[in-house]
Design an enzyme around this catalytic site. Structure first.
Site, short mmCIF file in Angstrom:
data_model
loop_
_atom_site.label_atom_id
_atom_site.label_comp_id
_atom_site.label_asym_id
_atom_site.label_seq_id
_atom_site.Cartn_x
_atom_site.Cartn_y
_atom_site.Cartn_z
N HIS A 1 0.83 -1.21 0.00
CA HIS A 1 0.00 0.00 0.00
C HIS A 1 0.86 1.26 0.00
CE1 HIS A 1 -3.19 2.81 0.89
NE2 HIS A 1 -2.64 3.15 2.04
N SER A 2 0.49 2.22 -0.84
CA SER A 2 1.08 3.56 -0.82
C SER A 2 2.61 3.51 -0.93
CB SER A 2 0.62 4.29 0.45
OG SER A 2 0.94 5.65 0.40
N TYR A 3 3.33 3.97 0.10
CA TYR A 3 4.79 3.97 0.04
C TYR A 3 5.36 2.55 0.00
CZ TYR A 3 9.43 6.00 0.65
OH TYR A 3 10.73 6.41 0.44
N GLY B 1 4.47 0.39 -2.03
CA GLY B 1 4.68 0.12 -3.45
C GLY B 1 6.02 0.64 -3.92
#
Length: 370
Positions: free
Chosen positions: A246-248, A250
């Site tokens: 998720h988010s960072y 990735g």
């Protein structure tokens, strides 16, 4: 006039805060049944924020307990060869994480205050445990025969109180005349007095000065992902490894690919990203990585479109589809069923030497829903 700030002295248990999670996993006041109230004291934003942060730390420990008791995960200390005295972090793993011959799922949250097992603290406090934690992913993964590893990429250092250093006045050893030294000392004392007065007004409860001691080879989310890959994931027996990032998280995965490209390609079957903030250009991901991501990754992004609807991308990396919500922090929870379907398709495609048709499936769903 500024209100006097109450002491920054908060309970260290949920019971002390008079909150508990109900049968639906919602945080509620044990007396009123009301959701959490941030503005507990009017016009005292800093105090309310500190109270929220104190509750957040309790929530973090509560989720750790759930990972161990409800999900039966083991807490594994890292670095694996850490000495007794050096700073340490930890991850969570299922009993069969390294021995499961078939499937392994790796979960990576985003940046900020979240820790292992969480997607978003805000969701845990204001919505429920299902949407804000990784627990539904872990339980379903275990039910479907996956081994599980839960990363802890934000646990990069420990904080200790900064030692007080007495600075000797430079005038002590000066050859200046006594009268001039006295005048300078007087000005210095008055300046310090004014500064302390304004600091007390701005920050009435001066907190301890802390220093950070970084954890060896885990000083950033990117370092942490590479470390866990080298010491755990790469050593696992699983034929198929799946990532949910998720988010960072990735961005951390893409950095892992850049640093361990051949190994990742050999071991990872599919990657589900949720509103990932990675950037293949800024991270200088090579052509072969971008091609692999197009074939093996899917990014469920925040969008007002229905779940799984294809979303245009400005970058030539993985397909982007709607997570069925325009709220960033909810993208993992809302795409939960689609992610498991994606992994199943990827496994079947690998078995039959075909690739999962993510974009075609998304395109079909889009037109069916219209």
């Amino acid at each position: 006039m500024k209100k006097d700030e109450p002491p920054l002295d908060f309970p260290d248990t949920l019971e002390g805060f008079e909150y508990a999670f109900n049968e639906k996993g919602q945080l509620r006041h044990i007396k009123t049944g009301e959701p959490f109230v941030f503005n507990y004291r009017e016009d005292l934003h800093r105090w309310n924020q500190k109270r929220y942060e104190a509750l957040g730390e309790i929530i973090t420990k509560y989720v750790y307990e759930l990972l161990e008791k409800d999900c039966n995960l083991k807490k594994i200390s890292i670095p694996v060869d850490a000495t007794e005295t050096e700073p340490k972090s930890f991850i969570y793993m299922s009993e069969d994480a390294l021995t499961n011959p078939q499937k392994l799922m790796v979960l990576i949250h985003g940046s900020g205050v979240v820790r292992a097992g969480q997607w978003a603290r805000r969701l845990i406090i204001n919505e429920d445990l299902d949407s804000g934690t990784q627990i539904p992913f872990i339980k379903r993964a275990v039910d479907e025969g996956y081994g599980v590893i839960v990363l802890n990429p934000n646990e990069n250092y420990i904080e200790v109180e900064k030692p007080k250093i007495h600075v000797q006045s430079s005038s002590d050893s000066s050859d200046e005349p006594a009268e001039k030294r006295e005048r300078k000392d007087k000005v210095s004392k008055e300046t310090k007095k004014r500064r302390d007065f304004y600091e007390k007004y701005r920050n009435p409860q001066r907190e301890k000065e802390m220093m950070q001691l970084y954890i060896r080879e885990n000083g950033s989310p990117e370092e942490h992902a590479i470390y866990v890959w080298d010491h755990f994931i790469a050593q696992s027996a699983a034929e198929n490894v799946f990532f949910v990032a998720h988010s960072y998280g990735g961005l951390a995965f893409v950095e892992l690919m850049i640093q361990r490209e051949a190994d990742v390609k050999n071991k990872v079957t599919a990657v589900a990203l949720t509103d990932s903030v990675h950037n293949v250009w800024h991270q200088e991901a090579g052509k072969t990585i971008r091609e692999w991501m197009r074939e093996n990754c899917c990014n469920w992004v925040s969008s007002s479109e229905p779940l799984d609807t294809s979303v245009e991308s400005m970058l030539p990396d993985c397909p982007r589809v709607s997570a069925g919500t325009d709220r960033h922090e909810l993208t993992s929870w809302k795409s939960f069923p689609s992610i498991f379907k994606f992994f199943t398709e990827a496994s079947e495609a690998k078995t039959s030497s075909l690739k999962p048709a993510v974009t075609r499936r998304s395109h079909r769903l889009k037109h069916e829903e219209l």
